[in-house]
Write an enzyme that holds these catalytic residues in place. Structure first.
Site, PDB file in Angstrom:
ATOM      1  N   GLU A  68      28.737  52.154  48.588  1.00 15.48           N
ATOM      2  CA  GLU A  68      28.286  51.627  47.295  1.00 15.48           C
ATOM      3  C   GLU A  68      28.863  50.239  47.084  1.00 15.48           C
ATOM      4  O   GLU A  68      29.894  49.916  47.654  1.00 15.48           O
ATOM      5  CB  GLU A  68      28.842  52.496  46.149  1.00 15.48           C
ATOM      6  CG  GLU A  68      28.260  53.853  46.081  1.00 15.48           C
ATOM      7  CD  GLU A  68      29.031  54.757  45.117  1.00 15.48           C
ATOM      8  OE1 GLU A  68      29.956  54.285  44.437  1.00 15.48           O
ATOM      9  OE2 GLU A  68      28.682  55.935  45.079  1.00 15.48           O
ATOM     10  N   LYS A  74      31.104  47.628  45.134  1.00 12.37           N
ATOM     11  CA  LYS A  74      32.252  47.744  44.230  1.00 12.37           C
ATOM     12  C   LYS A  74      31.970  46.847  43.031  1.00 12.37           C
ATOM     13  O   LYS A  74      32.049  45.626  43.121  1.00 12.37           O
ATOM     14  CB  LYS A  74      33.547  47.336  44.924  1.00 12.37           C
ATOM     15  CG  LYS A  74      34.757  47.535  44.027  1.00 12.37           C
ATOM     16  CD  LYS A  74      36.035  47.409  44.813  1.00 12.37           C
ATOM     17  CE  LYS A  74      37.254  47.760  43.981  1.00 12.37           C
ATOM     18  NZ  LYS A  74      37.344  46.997  42.735  1.00 12.37           N
ATOM     19  N   ASP A 122      32.217  44.903  39.638  1.00 12.38           N
ATOM     20  CA  ASP A 122      33.344  44.242  38.998  1.00 12.38           C
ATOM     21  C   ASP A 122      33.121  44.217  37.491  1.00 12.38           C
ATOM     22  O   ASP A 122      32.762  43.195  36.911  1.00 12.38           O
ATOM     23  CB  ASP A 122      33.471  42.826  39.567  1.00 12.38           C
ATOM     24  CG  ASP A 122      34.849  42.253  39.313  1.00 12.38           C
ATOM     25  OD1 ASP A 122      35.729  42.997  38.841  1.00 12.38           O
ATOM     26  OD2 ASP A 122      35.038  41.058  39.595  1.00 12.38           O
ATOM     27  N   TYR A 164      28.856  56.182  38.828  1.00 13.78           N
ATOM     28  CA  TYR A 164      28.938  56.445  40.260  1.00 13.78           C
ATOM     29  C   TYR A 164      29.754  57.660  40.652  1.00 13.78           C
ATOM     30  O   TYR A 164      29.927  57.929  41.830  1.00 13.78           O
ATOM     31  CB  TYR A 164      29.492  55.224  41.008  1.00 13.78           C
ATOM     32  CG  TYR A 164      30.728  54.616  40.374  1.00 13.78           C
ATOM     33  CD1 TYR A 164      31.950  55.252  40.447  1.00 13.78           C
ATOM     34  CD2 TYR A 164      30.653  53.406  39.691  1.00 13.78           C
ATOM     35  CE1 TYR A 164      33.071  54.712  39.855  1.00 13.78           C
ATOM     36  CE2 TYR A 164      31.774  52.855  39.092  1.00 13.78           C
ATOM     37  CZ  TYR A 164      32.975  53.514  39.182  1.00 13.78           C
ATOM     38  OH  TYR A 164      34.075  52.982  38.585  1.00 13.78           O
ATOM     39  N   LYS A 169      36.997  44.806  50.508  1.00 14.38           N
ATOM     40  CA  LYS A 169      36.693  43.708  49.593  1.00 14.38           C
ATOM     41  C   LYS A 169      36.080  42.534  50.334  1.00 14.38           C
ATOM     42  O   LYS A 169      36.209  42.401  51.546  1.00 14.38           O
ATOM     43  CB  LYS A 169      37.974  43.245  48.914  1.00 14.38           C
ATOM     44  CG  LYS A 169      38.683  44.365  48.163  1.00 14.38           C
ATOM     45  CD  LYS A 169      38.573  44.190  46.709  1.00 14.38           C
ATOM     46  CE  LYS A 169      39.875  43.701  46.157  1.00 14.38           C
ATOM     47  NZ  LYS A 169      39.849  43.524  44.735  1.00 14.38           N
ATOM     48  N   CYS A 190      60.924  16.056  29.505  1.00 15.37           N
ATOM     49  CA  CYS A 190      59.862  16.962  29.057  1.00 15.37           C
ATOM     50  C   CYS A 190      58.731  16.136  28.426  1.00 15.37           C
ATOM     51  O   CYS A 190      58.987  15.341  27.518  1.00 15.37           O
ATOM     52  CB  CYS A 190      60.414  17.952  28.039  1.00 15.37           C
ATOM     53  SG  CYS A 190      59.133  18.972  27.277  1.00 15.37           S
ATOM     54  N   CYS A 196      58.710  17.083  24.429  1.00 18.82           N
ATOM     55  CA  CYS A 196      59.769  16.772  23.463  1.00 18.82           C
ATOM     56  C   CYS A 196      60.717  15.686  23.976  1.00 18.82           C
ATOM     57  O   CYS A 196      61.688  15.346  23.314  1.00 18.82           O
ATOM     58  CB  CYS A 196      60.551  18.024  23.115  1.00 18.82           C
ATOM     59  SG  CYS A 196      61.533  18.632  24.492  1.00 18.82           S
ATOM     60  N   CYS A 244      62.692  22.478  30.867  1.00 18.66           N
ATOM     61  CA  CYS A 244      63.099  21.749  29.666  1.00 18.66           C
ATOM     62  C   CYS A 244      64.116  22.608  28.918  1.00 18.66           C
ATOM     63  O   CYS A 244      63.817  23.735  28.551  1.00 18.66           O
ATOM     64  CB  CYS A 244      61.874  21.492  28.782  1.00 18.66           C
ATOM     65  SG  CYS A 244      62.301  21.009  27.096  1.00 18.66           S
ATOM     66  N   CYS A 267      61.639  22.216  21.266  1.00 18.71           N
ATOM     67  CA  CYS A 267      60.432  21.792  21.978  1.00 18.71           C
ATOM     68  C   CYS A 267      59.228  22.555  21.429  1.00 18.71           C
ATOM     69  O   CYS A 267      59.199  23.786  21.471  1.00 18.71           O
ATOM     70  CB  CYS A 267      60.603  22.073  23.476  1.00 18.71           C
ATOM     71  SG  CYS A 267      59.172  21.575  24.443  1.00 18.71           S
TER      72      CYS A 267
HETATM   73  S1  IVH Z   1      35.124  55.059  43.031  1.00 13.16           S
HETATM   74  C1  IVH Z   1      38.664  57.703  43.069  1.00 13.16           C
HETATM   75  N1  IVH Z   1      33.071  53.484  43.169  1.00 13.16           N
HETATM   76  O1  IVH Z   1      36.971  49.837  41.261  1.00 13.16           O
HETATM   77  C2  IVH Z   1      37.546  56.792  43.318  1.00 13.16           C
HETATM   78  N2  IVH Z   1      34.994  52.727  41.982  1.00 13.16           N
HETATM   79  O2  IVH Z   1      40.235  50.309  42.068  1.00 13.16           O
HETATM   80  C3  IVH Z   1      37.411  55.980  42.140  1.00 13.16           C
HETATM   81  N3  IVH Z   1      34.750  50.510  40.975  1.00 13.16           N
HETATM   82  O3  IVH Z   1      38.565  50.359  38.481  1.00 13.16           O
HETATM   83  C4  IVH Z   1      36.563  54.895  42.109  1.00 13.16           C
HETATM   84  N4  IVH Z   1      32.692  50.161  41.692  1.00 13.16           N
HETATM   85  O4  IVH Z   1      36.257  51.255  38.228  1.00 13.16           O
HETATM   86  C5  IVH Z   1      34.319  53.628  42.703  1.00 13.16           C
HETATM   87  N5  IVH Z   1      31.164  52.175  43.357  1.00 13.16           N
HETATM   88  C6  IVH Z   1      32.408  52.352  42.890  1.00 13.16           C
HETATM   89  C7  IVH Z   1      33.065  51.366  42.120  1.00 13.16           C
HETATM   90  C8  IVH Z   1      34.370  51.589  41.685  1.00 13.16           C
HETATM   91  C9  IVH Z   1      33.716  49.663  40.999  1.00 13.16           C
HETATM   92  C10 IVH Z   1      36.030  50.202  40.320  1.00 13.16           C
HETATM   93  C11 IVH Z   1      36.662  51.301  39.542  1.00 13.16           C
HETATM   94  C12 IVH Z   1      38.134  50.995  39.620  1.00 13.16           C
HETATM   95  C13 IVH Z   1      38.238  50.100  40.777  1.00 13.16           C
HETATM   96  C14 IVH Z   1      39.009  50.808  41.863  1.00 13.16           C
END
Ligand code: IVH
Length: 682
Positions: free
Chosen positions: A121, A123, A125, A235, A323, A416, A419, A432, A438
C-alpha cells in the site's frame, strides 16, 4: 413536552427512513463512485425534506442521519479516549537492503518453504485516526495520540462526507464492534487553495497538507473542520467482534464494502523484486498524485502468521515501511541572517529563493551553527541543494554551484543582532548572555510558555508573541497575565472576539499541571520526562524549588548535570524573581500526590528491548503497585526487564550487576505484589 413518539404518523417514519436511505445512496454514488444519478439541486431538495421532517418530529432525530454531520456545539476541550487496540507505528527505512532483511526474517518465521504473501500500500502522509462503529453506527473517532490513547474528535470526523455515519450493509452485515484505522488526508490541490485563502486573510499558512489535515481535525468547533476539504482513507481493521478475516486483503475488501474509501493501488506480492518494483513505480509517480505519500507499506497478508510474529512495543514485526528518498530541490541562498532563540543561541538562517519541495513552499532553512556553515561552506548567492524529509525543517544539503565573485564566508557576529550584547561561544554554539534584557529571548520564552508541551495556550503563537514584545505589552514573562483585551485589540489581526479569547486562554492556565509548569519555565535539561519525574517525586512546586542537588541526584533518571542545572536555575536571582512574579499573579501549579509512603518501595524497573506489551503499559503496572520506573540504568536500578534485542541497557545492567528479568519473571514479580497487566496487545 407531549409524547411525541405516539404522535408520529407511521407514514412519516417511513418517509424519514426512505429519505435517509436515498440520501446515503446518492452520497455514496457521488463521493465513492463519482457517478451521481441526481444533480445537486435534487439532492439538496431531498436533504431539506428530511430536515423539515426531523424539525417537525424531533423524536425521529438520529445521530446517524445524513443531516447530522454538522452542527454540534463547540467544545472547550477534547476528551482523552483509550483506543480499542493500540495504534502501533511502523518500522521504517529508506534502504531496500532493510526490506530484504525484513523479508528474510519473515521467511524464517514462517518456516520451511512457505513463501509469504505481502499486501502493498502507499504510505499516506496524513493524520492517523481510529474509527469505532458499534452495531454499525459511528460511535467515536480518536486521533492517534500516544498510540494507547488519543483525543476524541468524533464531531469533527462526522463532518467528513466520505466517512459513513452508518456502515453500508448491502453486501455484508454490520459487526457488533468494528475499529478501523485510517488516515485523514487533505488533497494537495485543496491544500493549495486553502493556504491561498489563509494568505489572503493574512493568516499564517500551514506548512504541509499533513499539518493542515492534523490541524483541521483538532478544531474545537466542528464547523471549522466542516469548512475544510478532507478525506479519510481506511487501511486496517484494528479489531472486530462478530466477524473475522483470514487475511488483510479480505479485511480491506470488507472495509470497502462497508462504505469506506481505501488507498489506491493496493496490491499483493510474493517476491522481493515485486515489492521493489512497486516501490520504484510509486516513487516515480509520486509527483503526479494529488496526495502526499512518503513511501510504501509492506504487510504480511496472512493474519494468523501476523499473530505468530507479534509486535515490539513500537511496531509490528510483520510490517514495515519502505520510505522514499527525501525530496530534494535546487535553489539559491538569497541571504543569511541570524535568529536568536529563547535560550540565547544564535542560529544562522538561510533565506532561500522560494521553491516548492514536494507540494510545500520552502523559503527558509536553518543552518544550525558556525561549524555546519563552515563545513558546508554556504554563502549568500550560492546555488544549493535543499531537502525536506517528512515535515522536518528543510535542510541545505550542499552547494552545487556558485559565482566566481562569490560572497565572503558568513561570519557569526560578535554581538547579539537583537540586543547588541557581546556573545560568547559554547562549543559550536554562539550564545547571547543577555537572558533578561534581550527581546528575542523574551519572545522565545513566551512562545515556549504557551507551546503544546508546556501550558498549551491556544492562540498564543509566534506572531502574537512577537507583537506583544515589540509593542511592549509584555516586558517580562509574568506580564502575560496582565494583558487586557483592549491592549490586544490594538495589535494587528486582533478583533474583540479573538482578543478576549486569548486573554481567557491565558487566564485559564493559572492552575497548570505541575509538570507542564516546569516545562513552561524553560529550566535547562528539563523536558517532558524529567518534569514528570520531578512532579511525581516532590509533589509540589515549592518542594522542587527548594530541593537540594543531593536530593535530586538520588532520583533515578536524574544525573549530576541535570540536578545542577535545576538547582542552578532556581538559585539564579533573576529566575527567582521571574518565578515569583508568576506566582504573585495567582499562578498556582497543581500539587501531585507523592507516591504513597504506605506502599513498599519496590525499586526502580527499567524496560528494554521488545517486550510483548507496550512499554508504558508495563511501566504503569509496575508503578501502580508502588514501584518506580526509569528510562536509564544506573546503580540505583532495582532490576532490568529485557525483551528481545535488548542492547546497551542490558549490557549496562550486567556491568553494574543489576538484576535482569525476562518478561515472564517480571509478570510473576508484578503479580506477587498484587499487580497485573491489563492493557493487553492487539
Ligand atoms: S499500517 C501496525 N498502512 O504511517 C500497522 N500505516 O508509522 C500500522 N500510515 O502513523 C500502520 N499509510 O498512520 C499503515 N497504508 C498504511 C499507512 C500507514 C500511512 C501511517 C500510520 C502511522 C504511520 C506509521
Amino acid at each position: 413536552m407531549t409524547d411525541a413518539v405516539n404522535d408520529i404518523p407511521p407514514e412519516v417514519t417511513d418517509d424519514v427512513e426512505r429519505l435517509r436511505s436515498e440520501l446515503r445512496h446518492h452520497a455514496y454514488l457521488y463521493y465513492h463512485e463519482a457517478r451521481p444519478e441526481i444533480g445537486d439541486a435534487e439532492y439538496d431538495d431531498l436533504f431539506r425534506q428530511l430536515q423539515a421532517l426531523e424539525a417537525q418530529y424531533p423524536a425521529l432525530e438520529s445521530a446517524d442521519s445524513p443531516t447530522m454531520r454538522v452542527g454540534a456545539p463547540p467544545q472547550d476541550k477534547f476528551e482523552t479516549v483509550e483506543h480499542v487496540a493500540p495504534l502501533l507505528s511502523l518500522d521504517s527505512s529508506e534502504k531496500s537492503e532493510d526490506f530484504v532483511r525484513f523479508h528474510d526474517r519473515v521467511c524464517r518465521a514462517l518456516g520451511d518453504g512457505v513463501t509469504p504473501r505481502y499486501i502493498l500500500e502507499p504510505k499516506l502522509d496524513g493524520a492517523s485516526i481510529e474509527l469505532v462503529y458499534e452495531d454499525g453506527v459511528l460511535a467515536r473517532a480518536v486521533t492517534r495520540g500516544n498510540g494507547q490513547q488519543g483525543e476524541g474528535v468524533t464531531e469533527n470526523i462526522r463532518t467528513i462526507p466520505t466517512v459513513p455515519l452508518r456502515l453500508r450493509t448491502d453486501t455484508r452485515p454490520a459487526p457488533r464492534l468494528l475499529a478501523l484505522r485510517g488516515e485523514v488526508m487533505m488533497y494537495i490541490s485543496d491544500f493549495a487553495d486553502f493556504n491561498a485563502r489563509l494568505a489572503e486573510a493574512g493568516v499564517e499558512p500551514y506548512a504541509s497538507p499533513r499539518n493542515s489535515a492534523a490541524g483541521s481535525i483538532r478544531q474545537l468547533d466542528s464547523r471549522v473542520t466542516a469548512s475544510r476539504k478532507l478525506d479519510v482513507l481506511v487501511y486496517d481493521v484494528l479489531a472486530v467482534e462478530g466477524a473475522s478475516f483470514a487475511s488483510d486483503i479480505a479485511g480491506v475488501e470488507a472495509i470497502r464494502e462497508w462504505g469506506f474509501r481505501v488507498p489506491e493501488r493496493i496490491q499483493t506480492a510474493r517476491t522481493v523484486d515485486e515489492v521493489l518494483e512497486y516501490h520504484a513505480r510509486y516513487e516515480g509517480e509520486r509527483d503526479q498524485l494529488d496526495y502526499e505519500i512518503d513511501g510504501v507499506v509492506i504487510k504480511l497478508d496472512d493474519l494468523a502468521a501476523r499473530r505468530a510474529m507479534g509486535a515490539t512495543s513500537h511496531h509490528p514485526r510483520w510490517a514495515m515501511a519502505l520510505k522514499f528518498a527525501p525530496r530534494q530541490e535546487v535553489t539559491v541562498i538569497e541571504k543569511i541572517d541570524i535568529q536568536v532563540g529563547r535560550t540565547g543561541v544564535l542560529t544562522p538562517v538561510a533565506w532561500l529563493r522560494p521553491v516548492v519541495v514536494g507540494g510545500v513552499t520552502v523559503s527558509r532553512a536553518s543552518l544550525h551553527n558556525r561549524e555546519e556553515l563552515r563545513r558546508k561552506d554556504l554563502r549568500e548567492g550560492d546555488t544549493v541543494r535543499i531537502q525536506r524529509a517528512g515535515d522536518v525543517i528543510p535542510q541545505v544539503v550542499e552547494v552545487i554551484e556558485h559565482h566566481d565573485d562569490r560572497a565572503e564566508p558568513f561570519e557569526m557576529p560578535g554581538r547579539c543582532p537583537v540586543c547588541d550584547t557581546e556573545v560568547y561561544q559554547d562549543g559550536p554554539r554562539t550564545v547571547c548572555p543577555n537572558r533578561f534584557g534581550c527581546s528575542a529571548q523574551l519572545k522565545g520564552r513566551i512562545i515556549h510558555f504557551g507551546s503544546r508541551a508546556a501550558l498549551d495556550i491556544e492562540g498564543l503563537g509566534e506572531e502574537t508573541a512577537n507583537l506583544m514584545v515589540d509593542r511592549a505589552l509584555v516586558t517580562r514573562l509574568a506580564e502575560l497575565f496582565d494583558v487586557t483585551p483592549e491592549q490586544l485589540m490594538e495589535l494587528d489581526g486582533f478583533g474583540e472576539k479573538s482578543a478576549t479569547a486569548l486573554v481567557q486562554a491565558i487566564a485559564s492556565k493559572r492552575t497548570p499541571d505541575l509538570n507542564r509548569f516546569l516545562i513552561a519555565l524553560g529550566i535547562p535539561e528539563v523536558g517532558v520526562t524529567v518534569a514528570r519525574t520531578l512532579a511525581e517525586r516532590f509533589g509540589s512546586f515549592g518542594a522542587i524549588r527548594s530541593a537540594t542537588a543531593e536530593e535530586l541526584v538520588a532520583i533515578d533518571g536524574i544525573g549530576p548535570r541535570m540536578s545542577e542545572a535545576i538547582t542552578g536555575f532556581f538559585a539564579d536571582e533573576r529566575n527567582a524573581l521571574a518565578v515569583d512574579a508568576l506566582l504573585a499573579r495567582g499562578v498556582e501549579p497543581t500539587t501531585v500526590e507523592v507516591a504513597s509512603l504506605d506502599l513498599p518501595e519496590l525499586g526502580t524497573a527499567v524496560f528494554t528491548g521488545a517486550i510483548p506489551v507496550p512499554r508504558v503499559v508495563a511501566e504503569t503496572a509496575w508503578r501502580s503497585v508502588g514501584g518506580s520506573t526509569s528510562g536509564s540504568v544506573s546503580k540505583k536500578t532495582a532490576f532490568v526487564v529485557a525483551g528481545d534485542k535488548a542492547g546497551s541497557k542490558l549490557a549496562k545492567a550486567e556491568k553494574l550487576g543489576v538484576e535482569v528479568l525476562d518478561f515472564d519473571q517480571f509478570l510473576e514479580r508484578l503479580e506477587g505484589h498484587g499487580g497485573s497487566i491489563d492493557g493487553g496487545s492487539a
